[in-house]
Design a protein around this motif. Structure first.
Motif, PDB file in Angstrom:
ATOM      1  N   UNK A  56       1.025  -1.240  -0.601  1.00  0.00           N
ATOM      2  CA  UNK A  56       0.147   0.186  -0.194  1.00  0.00           C
ATOM      3  C   UNK A  56       0.398   1.537  -0.507  1.00  0.00           C
ATOM      4  N   UNK A  57       2.153   0.949   1.152  1.00  0.00           N
ATOM      5  CA  UNK A  57       3.038   2.364   1.247  1.00  0.00           C
ATOM      6  C   UNK A  57       3.674   2.705  -0.110  1.00  0.00           C
ATOM      7  N   UNK A  58       3.922   1.985  -1.225  1.00  0.00           N
ATOM      8  CA  UNK A  58       4.774   1.814  -2.114  1.00  0.00           C
ATOM      9  C   UNK A  58       3.238   2.146  -3.560  1.00  0.00           C
ATOM     10  N   UNK A  59       2.166   1.618  -3.427  1.00  0.00           N
ATOM     11  CA  UNK A  59       1.681   2.409  -4.104  1.00  0.00           C
ATOM     12  C   UNK A  59       1.216   3.648  -4.331  1.00  0.00           C
ATOM     13  N   UNK A  60       1.046   4.739  -2.774  1.00  0.00           N
ATOM     14  CA  UNK A  60       1.511   5.820  -2.254  1.00  0.00           C
ATOM     15  C   UNK A  60       2.286   6.634  -3.345  1.00  0.00           C
TER      16      UNK A  60
END
Length: 170
Positions: A117-121
């Protein structure tokens, strides 16, 4: 017998995956060493260091560490304190191992999910590193992949403990 077969198949699959990831981590380590040597030679011989070496070192270290987690767990080389286990019967020790593997699997699965999720952000915000202006999200995805493979090892070890309990092994 069925649980033991599942455990063997899962372990074989997970060991192959983690061996490959460990190989990638070793290649990144070699690259890290070459960059560091090049930076030192550039700094002290030519008075011109490689720009962004410190930043690149941090990014590469993330890949090296997270890609080594699963391989280290396969070989059970993580630090382990077995003081409590020494007071338990072998069967209760297997139960304790199984519980620890299941809880660890759950936690590292959550860590892998949150890293994804952090990588997507980071990707959506077009976040880049400070000096090199490289996108950061691939390195976070690498960390998520490393945590995922570590989780698979923990799951395989949980299934192995379950198989021992079903077969009533000590």
């Amino acid at each position: 017998m069925r649980v033991a077969g599942i455990a063997r198949s899962l372990e074989a699959f997970v060991v192959r995956l983690n061996r490959a990831m460990h190989g990638v981590g070793l290649a990144v380590l070699l690259l890290l060493m070459l960059v560091t040597v090049g930076d030192v030679i550039g700094r002290y011989v030519f008075d011109h260091p490689i720009s962004g070496t410190f930043e690149l070192t941090g990014l590469m270290l993330a890949v090296i560490v997270f890609f080594a987690l699963g391989h280290t767990q396969v070989h059970r080389d993580h630090v382990r304190i077995n003081m409590i286990e020494s007071f338990l019967s072998p069967r209760k020790g297997i139960i304790l191992d199984g519980v620890i593997h299941l809880v660890s699997f759950s936690l590292f699965s959550l860590v892998a999910w949150q890293l994804t999720e952090h990588a997507h952000r980071l990707w959506a915000a077009n976040n880049v590193s400070g000096v090199l202006s490289w996108p950061v999200y691939p390195f976070v995805i690498a960390a998520a992949l490393g945590c995922s493979l570590f989780s698979l090892v923990l799951l395989a070890q949980f299934v192995r403990a379950l198989a021992k309990l079903v077969r009533h092994e000590p």
